[in-house]
Write an enzyme that holds these catalytic residues in place. Structure first.
Site: not given
Ligand SMILES: [Zn+2]
Length: 797
Positions: A49-53
Site C-alpha cells: 500500500a502506501s509504504v510503496s511511495k
C-alpha cells in the site's frame, strides 16, 4: 504479543526487526492465501500500500541523478494534458500540490466493473478539472493523487513502465527477489504473492484488490520483510543514489512561507535525523516500516488480515512505551437478529474492544471470555430516534430508563429544543454515561439565540441569517440536522419559509429534518402537508416525530394519512415517521389549546370533547401544588367543586409561570397499530427518566404487546424498526446492525418474556426479559441492574 494477536485472528503477517544490518527478530504468522492455506514465510510478498511511495520517489531521484528531470520542473513539462501549470514534481513528492484525492474524483463516475489506471485517472482529472484545495506549496496535505501522477511522470521520462524501471534500477541491483510493481495485467502471480484476507465464521476468506488497482504510484509495490530490510540497509549506502540525494528524501519539505512539513519524499519525518517511517493500508493489507536512522534500527510489520493492530503495538514495545492488548469477548448460543429485517439465525458474535469483528458459528479462543446467550435473541442495541432521556441524564449516568428497554443510543435535540454540541461533549467528558447520544439542533433554540424572548412573531431575514450561521456551525460539529417543535409557542409563530431556509442549511451538509409538527389534532392534515412541503422545498429527508392522531373525531383516519405520506414518497419526498406505542401522550397541557386561547371555556370544552379524556388523564408535574400530582383532571376539578373544563383552565392559569405536565389519553389503538406497522416508521419512546411510562417501557412494550401478544409483525421487522431503519432515518453510521466492523451496541433479550412493566402509576418499573445490554462493547445492564461501565459516546453525524 504477536502470538496472542495471531491466536485471536487479530494478526496474520510477518515481522522483522533489525539493527546495524543484523536481524534481531523475524517471524511469519499464518497464511499467505486463504484459498490454498499456504503458510506465510518472511519472503512472502505483501501489498505494501502506501509504504510503496518511497520506491517511486527513489525512482524519481535516480532519474534526477541521470540528468533526466529536476524536482522543480513543472509537471506539465512531462504531461501536457495536466491542467495545473504551477504544480511541480517536488510538490507531488512533498504532498504540497493541493490536488484533491482521486478516490473522491472517481467516485460516482465509475461503473462497478471499471478499473481505474494511471491513464484513465489523468483523463478523468482533465475532464472533471477539480479545483485545487489550496495553491501549490501553501499547505501540506497527504494525497494519493500526487503519487499516481508522479508514476505517470516517471513512465513518461523513462519511456518505460514503472515495473520495468523498478526491476532494472532497484530490484536487480539490490537483489530483491520478491519485490515488484503489481500490474493488473499480470497473467500469473509470482509465487511469493500474498493475498489479502479477513476472518468470517472464524475462517479466512479472500479480501483482496479493488477496482482502483490498475493504478500505480500511490501503492501496489509488493515486497517481503526480508527484501524490505535489504532495501532499508541499502539506503545507508550509495548503491542506488548518492547519500546527499537520499538525504533530501528524509528532510522535511518546505512550504512557500518557509515552514517545514513533517514529510520528505515518500517518508514521514517523525524526528528529524532520528526517525522516519511510513504506514500503508489497502484492502486486506496493513503495513509499516520505521527506521531509527541514528541507531540503524528498523521495524517492519506486514499484515494481510485486514488488521492494523500489530503495527502500533510492535512500535510501542520496541520504544518501551505502554501497550494495551485488545480484548475479545464471545457471545455464543444466540439467535442473531441483525437489524436488517432478515430472518434470525443461530450463532454467535465476537467483539474486539468496542467493535463487532465476527458473526457466525464461532468457538471460543483459548482463555477468551464468553457470555452464554441461553438461546435468546441478540439484536443491535435499540436507537431511540425521539428521546428526552437527556433531562437529568448527567445526574443519572447509568441511564437505566433507556438501557432497561434495550436502548443503547438516544437521539435528543427534539421538539425544537437543543443544547450546543460543545456543551454536550464537555458534559459527557466530565460525566460519562451508559448510552450513546446524538443530537439534532433545535429551531426554537436557534430562535432563542437570536430573538431572545421575542418569539411570538416571524423572524426577520437578518435574524434568519444569524440562525443559519449557528446551525451551520452545529452541523459541522456533528449535529444530525434541524429539529422543530412547531406546535410549541417558541416556534408556533414562525412560518414555513423560515423553517425551509434553515432546513436548506441542514440539507447542504447532508443533515436531516425532524419535526413535532404544528398540529397533531385540529390541523393535522395541514401540518403533514407542511412538513411534506418543507421536504420538497429544502430537498431534505423529513421525519414526523411521534406520529399520532390526537383528536377523537379523526380517530381511524390513519389509513388515509398513510396514503398522504405514500403519495409524497412517490413524488420524491423522503418522508418517514417515528411512533411510540401508547394511546396517551405527555406534554404541557397548553397543547390542548390549539388556538392558544388559554382562558376560553369553549376551547376547554372542545379539548375535553375532542382532544383528551379528563377522567383518565393524569397531571404528573404541578409545581404550585404538589398534591395535584398523580391526580386526574376530573379529580382536581372535584377537589375545587369545578367541572373538568374549569379544572383545565385552572391548571393552565396556575402554572403559566412554572409550567406543568400531563399524561393525556388521546389516541386510538387502531391508529397506533397502523402507524407502527407502516414500512417507513421506526420506534421511538419520546420518553424521559420519569413521567410517562414510555420513558422506561416503549421498546419492550412493542416487543411484548404488539409483536408477541398481537402478532402485528415478525420480530425481525420490529427489531429493524428499532435499529437498522432508525439509523437510516436519523443518519447514524456504523450502528444499528450486527455487522462486522460495526460498534458493539447489543441487547440480549428473551423473546418469550420480554415486556414493559412501567405504568402511569409506576412509570419507572423496569422491563422484564432484557438480559444484557452492551454499549461500545461494554456491559452496561444485566438483568434489571445497571453496571457502572459508562461507555456511551457522543455520536456525530
Ligand atoms: Zn414532541
Amino acid at each position: 504479543m504477536l502470538t496472542y494477536l495471531h491466536q485471536r485472528q487479530l494478526f496474520n503477517g510477518t515481522v522483522l526487526i533489525g539493527e546495524k544490518g543484523k536481524v534481531l527478530y523475524r517471524k511469519a504468522f499464518g497464511i499467505a492465501n486463504p484459498q490454498t492455506l499456504e503458510p506465510l514465510t518472511t519472503n512472502s510478498a505483501f501489498n505494501l500500500a502506501s509504504v510503496s511511495k518511497q520506491f517511486y520517489t527513489m525512482m524519481i531521484m535516480i532519474l534526477k541523478e541521470q540528468g533526466k528531470l529536476n524536482y522543480d520542473d513543472r509537471v506539465q513539462k512531462y504531461l501536457p494534458s495536466f491542467l495545473y501549470p504551477t504544480i511541480t514534481v517536488r510538490h507531488l513528492m512533498n504532498q504540497t500540490s493541493g490536488l484533491p484525492e482521486y478516490f473522491d474524483i472517481a467516485a460516482g463516475d465509475m461503473n462497478l466493473f471499471d478499473t481505474l489506471n494511471n491513464q484513465s485517472m489523468l483523463a478523468l482529472l482533465a475532464a472533471k478539472k477539480p479545483a485545487l484545495i489550496f495553491q501549490p506549496g501553501e499547505q501540506w496535505q497527504y494525497c494519493n493523487t500526487n503519487y499516481t501522477i508522479l508514476a505517470s511522470v516517471l513512465e513518461r521520462v523513462s519511456a518505460t513502465t514503472a515495473d520495468k524501471f523498478f526491476q532494472q534500477h532497484i530490484a536487480s541491483p539490490l537483489k530483491l527477489r520478491n519485490t515488484y510493481v503489481y500490474q493488473i495485467q499480470l497473467k500469473s502471480y509470482p509465487p511469493s504473492r500474498v493475498f489479502g484476507l479477513q476472518f468470517e465464521n472464524q475462517k479466512p476468506i479472500l479480501n483482496d484488490l479493488l477496482r482502483f488497482d490498475g493504478i500505480v504510484g500511490d501503492g501496489n509495490v509488493y515486497s517481503s520483510v526480508e527484501d524490505l530490510y535489504k532495501w532499508d540497509q541499502a539506503l545507508y549506502t550509495e548503491k542506488l543514489v548518492e547519500k546527499s540525494t537520499f538525504q533530501e528524501a528524509i528532510t522535511p519539505g518546505k512550504l512557500n512561507n518557509g515552514e517545514a512539513t513533517k514529510y520528505g519524499f515518500g517518508w514521514f519525518i517523525n524526528e528529524r535525523g532520528k526517525i522516519v517511517s511510513h504506514t500503508g493500508g489497502w484492502v486486506g493489507f496493513g503495513s509499516i516500516i520505521i527506521r531509527y536512522i541514528d541507531k540503524n534500527q528498523t521495524i517492519i510489520v506486514l499484515d494481510n488480515s485486514s488488521n492494523f493492530r500489530a503495527q502500533g503495538l510492535v512500535k510501542n514495545i520496541w520504544e518501551e512505551k505502554p501497550i494495551t492488548l485488545p480484548t475479545t469477548h464471545l457471545i455464543t448460543n444466540v439467535k442473531v437478529i441483525d437489524g436488517t429485517g432478515l430472518p434470525a439465525f443461530a450463532g454467535g458474535v465476537r467483539i474486539v474492544n468496542d467493535r463487532i469483528i465476527d458473526i457466525g458459528e464461532l468457538t471460543a479462543f483459548k482463555n477468551e471470555s464468553v457470555t452464554d446467550g441461553k438461546g435468546f435473541v441478540l439484536a443491535p442495541g435499540f436507537i431511540d430516534s425521539h428521546s428526552h432521556h437527556d433531562w437529568g441524564l448527567f445526574e443519572n449516568p447509568s441511564a437505566i430508563a433507556a438501557t432497561n428497554q434495550g436502548v443503547t443510543t438516544i437521539v435528543v435535540g427534539q421538539d425544537g429544543g437543543s443544547v450546543p454540541i460543545d456543551t454536550i461533549r464537555a458534559r459527557m467528558k466530565l460525566n460519562p454515561m451508559s448510552v450513546n447520544l446524538a443530537t439534532y439542533t433545535g429551531q426554537a433554540w436557534l430562535r432563542e439565540q437570536v430573538m431572545k424572548d421575542d418569539l411570538k412573531r416571524k423572524a426577520t431575514a437578518v435574524e434568519i441569517d444569524s440562525m443559519k450561521v449557528i446551525l451551520d456551525r452545529e452541523l459541522d460539529k456533528g449535529s444530525l440536522g434541524l429539529g422543530t417543535g412547531l406546535e410549541y409557542e417558541a416556534a408556533f409563530y414562525s412560518n414555513r419559509d423560515e423553517v425551509v431556509e434553515l432546513a436548506k442549511v441542514a440539507a447542504a451538509k447532508g443533515g436531516r429534518y425532524i419535526s413535532h409538527i404544528r398540529s397533531e389534532d385540529m390541523n393535522l392534515e395541514e401540518s403533514i402537508a407542511e412538513i411534506i412541503e418543507i421536504g420538497r422545498a429544502a430537498k431534505i429527508a423529513v421525519q414526523i416525530s411521534h406520529i399520532k392522531i390526537a383528536m377523537r373525531s379523526k380517530w381511524g383516519s390513519s389509513a388515509s394519512i398513510l396514503r398522504q405520506l405514500q403519495q409524497a414518497r412517490l413524488e420524491g419526498v423522503n418522508i418517514t415517521a417515528d411512533v411510540y406505542p401508547y394511546a396517551m401522550w405527555s406534554s404541557t397541557p397548553r397543547v390542548l389549546f390549539p388556538k392558544k386561547d388559554f382562558e376560553n371555556l369553549a376551547s376547554a370544552e372542545f379539548a375535553t370533547r375532542e382532544l383528551f379524556d379528563p377522567a383518565s388523564s393524569v397531571v404528573t408535574r404541578y409545581p404550585p401544588n404538589k398534591t395535584y400530582e398523580g391526580k386526574t383532571v376530573t379529580e382536581i376539578g372535584k377537589l375545587n367543586n369545578e367541572t373538568s373544563e374549569q379544572a383545565l383552565l385552572r391548571i393552565i392559569r396556575e402554572t403559566s409561570d412554572t409550567g406543568s405536565s400531563i399524561v393525556a389519553t388521546s389516541m386510538s389503538e387502531v391508529d397506533i397499530s397502523n402507524f407502527i406497522d407502516w414500512e417507513h416508521s421506526n420506534i421511538c419512546s419520546d420518553g424521559s427518566i420519569s413521567g410517562h411510562p414510555r420513558g422506561h417501557g416503549a421498546f419492550t412494550r412493542v416487543l411484548g404487546k404488539y409483536v408477541r401478544e398481537q402478532n402485528l409483525m415478525p420480530l425481525e421487522t420490529a427489531v429493524y424498526k428499532m435499529t437498522g431503519l432508525t439509523a437510516e432515518h436519523v443518519g447514524i453510521k456504523n450502528r444499528g446492525l450486527i455487522a462486522r466492523g460495526y460498534y458493539a451496541d447489543l441487547v440480549l433479550f428473551d423473546p418469550a418474556t420480554v415486556v414493559d412493566n412501567a405504568t402511569i402509576t409506576n412509570p419507572t418499573a423496569l422491563s422484564t426479559g432484557v438480559e444484557y445490554v452492551w454499549v461500545n462493547g461494554k456491559l452496561v445492564y444485566e438483568q434489571q441492574v445497571a453496571r457502572p461501565n459508562y461507555s456511551g459516546r457522543f455520536i456525530a453525524r
